[in-house]
Design an enzyme around this catalytic site. Structure first.
Site, short mmCIF file in Angstrom:
data_model
loop_
_atom_site.label_atom_id
_atom_site.label_comp_id
_atom_site.label_asym_id
_atom_site.label_seq_id
_atom_site.Cartn_x
_atom_site.Cartn_y
_atom_site.Cartn_z
N GLU A 42 0.81 -1.21 0.00
CA GLU A 42 0.00 0.00 0.00
C GLU A 42 0.85 1.27 0.00
OE1 GLU A 42 -2.84 0.11 3.14
OE2 GLU A 42 -3.68 2.01 2.46
N ASP A 43 1.89 1.28 0.82
CA ASP A 43 2.64 2.52 1.01
C ASP A 43 3.91 2.62 0.19
OD1 ASP A 43 0.72 3.13 2.81
OD2 ASP A 43 1.92 2.68 4.60
#
Ligand code: MN
Length: 733
Positions: A88-89
């Site tokens: 996600e990051d």
């Protein structure tokens, strides 16, 4: 003993060495060097990220992984805990995770990423739905949810560093989604922890007042707890029951809930303390209950037996409230160690105990293996998972849009169903679909958790074949609607065309008549609102052209005039098709045959072939005289126009006799006519007439007109006559 609860506090100084050490206690025979690899990978990926607290980002995944160790999860989950934010990051691809750390870990990380993208509804009534969506979308692997819970728990613990708005929003979402989820999965340790964290941000006033009250007289209360514990232990010893007794203040949220339920203030809540007695087996649970109830006065109506009737999340325990040594109410929970493990760790504990029950030797490696195996094929889901799914009343599959919306579709749904669930226009224009990034055929069966992307084209239109692909009623009705509209358009165009051609004979046109408002009378006469409606009815053969022409003033045609407007063969064709298309529902007892879709129509039997029920038959349309029914083999119809044939069938409800002729040839013996007549009559068959003829070669010939119900009665009659000595042959005439 005060803290048998799992401590999930944020550990700012947690190191990978310490994590590995703890994991070794949990998984003693497993090679855990992979955990260090996960850590190094995550640390490298998050190198430029900081937590809102200013700490290095890696402290977050490290704490999440530690929580998973505390929940006694398996190695894959702990690895996923370390890696959970990298996709996600840090834009790490799932493929890379899979390559480095295996398919299972990658799946859990991807699952967590997907959950982060779900847009949850926050209205109270949709809570259950929200959380059902989440469970089910991830149902192939519940570990996703447990990792997500660990993630949320740590984020909630470090919430003091973010803005007030974000605090409230996060806390509310946690209370709406994650708390019920933890509760439903029976992970009460996580549930209680999250609840108190939520209370702190949603009702800080209540939270801090409770904290203050609990902190006051701390020493006094602790000694009171000690006292009560030893009192209970003493009693148990008296009855030689061994166990573990603990006591503590109840968690804040449960006190808060009681205050709300009873509408009272904190001071009025008496039972702030809870004691727990853990013992070895169920029999002793009830024994201890007896001991408690004889030592202290039970509060009536407060005893609950969750051992006999477990909660839906498998929670088992005995609950009772008694008047304690200092005349204040105390709650006591009695359960086995095993039940306690389930109460604290829920799903995770269930997996673990399932294995322990199977064989006495607790083989953790084997347990991990089993779990992996289960995850590799969704079909091979264990009984437990089935139970969980059934329990959650899962009626279908949950599919993600590329933007993270979730759509619920019934089992067997295809990408086309999904397209229609998104929007009718998307459905109508669908040319293809990608599931989890790969092209699939439109008839592909969707699975929970699939991310579906629909490919559309401006020029695409729905086809009849789509009705076979779609499984949802929404998609099917939308496709039918479209097809019906297309058909209507065709009828309209054809009707307009036919009328224009007919009007040409009268040297006028639709345009011309429209200008003179001559259609007004026609529309009124046939109760149509628009000219378009009129065209549709001509085109679909519901309204003969002549009827229209008669109603137009400037077209001088009267009812009695011959008007020979030749309908083309293909038009006639479609008329018969449309007649056949209408439902076969006529069960009228008055007609021997059923004509498809036509109720009030005159049906006659062909005198040439005298069809009887059982004969293959066909109907011939005779203009103005209804329908005549002939046997398929009748010579009279052989040279008739095939287009006039209409499908008819025998009416099973029609049981009247049909006349039929039989020809009997016999040796010419005296009294033979009466012998045959008698035989026919004895069988209950009525003879309408008989013609007897003597033949030159000493043979007799008779034609009997008899009445039979159907073909089989005719056959029976024929064979009974055939059996007579004198009879040479019998046939239908
Ligand atoms: Mn996270």
């Amino acid at each position: 003993m005060f803290s048998e609860r799992i401590d999930f506090s944020h550990e700012a100084n947690l190191s990978i060495d310490e994590l590995v050490r703890r994991a070794e206690l949990l998984l003693p025979e497993t090679d855990l060097s992979i955990l260090r690899k996960c850590y190094e990978f995550a640390e490298r990926m998050h190198i430029n990220h900081k937590r809102s607290s200013g700490e290095a980002y890696i402290i977050h995944p490290l704490n999440v992984a530690s929580t998973l160790v505390k929940l006694k999860m398996d190695l894959d989950s702990i690895m996923a805990g370390l890696l959970h934010d990298t996709v996600e990051d840090c834009d790490v691809s799932p493929e890379e995770i899979s390559k480095l750390f295996g398919q299972n870990v990658a799946q859990i990380v991807v699952g967590c990423t997907k959950i982060s993208k779900i847009k949850f509804k926050t209205k109270e009534e949709s809570q259950a739905e929200n959380f059902r969506k989440m469970v089910v979308a991830m149902a192939q692997d519940l570990r996703v949810i447990i990792v997500k819970l660990a993630d949320r728990m740590h984020n909630m613990r470090t919430l003091q560093y973010v803005s007030k708005e974000k605090q409230t929003a996060k806390a509310q979402e946690t209370l709406d989604i994650y708390v019920p989820l933890a509760s439903r999965l029976g992970i009460n340790s996580v549930k209680a922890d999250l609840e108190d964290l939520c209370l702190r941000y949603i009702h800080p006033d209540v939270y801090y007042r409770l904290a203050e009250k609990i902190a006051m007289k701390k020493r006094e209360r602790e000694s009171y707890i000690e006292e009560t514990i030893s009192l209970i232990e003493e009693k148990m010893l008296e009855y030689s029951v061994q166990g573990e007794v603990t006591g503590r203040p109840k968690h804040f949220y449960s006190i808060f809930k009681k205050m709300q339920q009873r509408g009272v203030d904190f001071d009025e809540i008496q039972d702030l303390l809870a004691f727990r007695i853990l013992i070895n087996n169920i029999t002793e649970c009830y024994k201890v209950l007896g001991i408690i109830h004889s030592a202290f006065t039970p509060v009536p109506g407060r005893f609950k037996d969750y051992i006999a009737i477990p909660k839906v999340n498998n929670y088992q325990s005995l609950h009772t409230t008694v008047i304690g040594p200092k005349a204040e109410r105390i709650e006591i929970q009695i359960r086995t160690f095993e039940m306690h493990e389930v109460a604290e760790r829920g799903v995770a504990a269930h997996w673990k105990y399932k294995e322990r029950n199977k064989s006495d030797a607790v083989n953790k490696l084997k347990w991990v293996e089993e779990l992996m195996e289960f995850n590799q094929s969704a079909q091979n889901s264990s009984e437990f998972m089935d139970a969980v799914k059934n329990d959650l009343d899962v009626g279908g599959v949950f599919i993600f849009t590329p933007t993270g919306d979730v759509k619920e579709l019934r089992y067997g749904a295809t990408p086309l169903d999904f397209a229609y669930a998104v929007h009718t226009e998307v459905g109508n224009k669908t040319v293809g679909a990608k599931v989890n990034g790969k092209m699939v055929p439109l008839k592909y069966r969707l699975k929970s958790g699939d991310t579906v992307e629909i490919l559309t084209s401006k020029t695409q239109t729905p086809s009849k074949d789509w009705l076979k692909i779609c499984k949802t009623s929404r998609a099917i009705s939308k496709i039918k609607q479209y097809l019906m509209k297309i058909e209507r358009d065709e009828h309209r165009a054809r009707g307009e065309d036919l009328l224009d051609k007919a009007l040409k004979k009268f040297e006028t046109s639709i345009k011309h008549l429209e200008k003179k408002h001559e259609f007004k009378a026609v529309l009124e006469k046939y109760h149509y609102k628009t000219l378009e409606e009129l065209f549709v009815n001509i085109g679909s053969n519901h309204l003969p052209i002549k009827d229209i022409l008669v109603a137009i003033p400037s077209v001088n045609l009267t009812e009695n005039d011959e008007f020979d407007f030749k309908v083309e063969e293909k038009d006639l064709d479609s008329f018969y098709k449309s007649v056949a298309k209408t439902a076969r529902k006529s069960t009228s007892k008055d007609n021997a045959v059923i004509v498809d879709g036509l109720d009030d129509i005159v049906v006659k039997m062909g005198r040439c072939c005298n069809p009887i029920p059982g004969d293959p038959i066909t109907g011939i349309i005779t203009r103005g005289r209804g329908i005549t029914v002939h046997t398929i083999g009748c010579t009279r119809i052989a040279d008739m126009d095939k287009a006039r044939n209409l499908h008819v069938e025998w009416n099973k409800h029609y049981t009247f006799a049909h006349p039929v002729n039989i020809k009997v040839t016999t040796h010419d013996k005296p009294g033979i006519l009466s012998k045959i007549s008698k035989s026919i009559n004895n069988a209950g068959i009525n003879i309408r007439s008989a013609i007897a003829r003597s033949m030159p070669d000493q043979k007799g010939s008779f034609i009997f007109e008899i009445e039979v119900k159907d073909y089989s009665e005719l056959l029976k009659t024929i064979s009974s006559i055939e059996q007579m000595e004198e009879v040479i042959s019998v046939s239908r005439a």
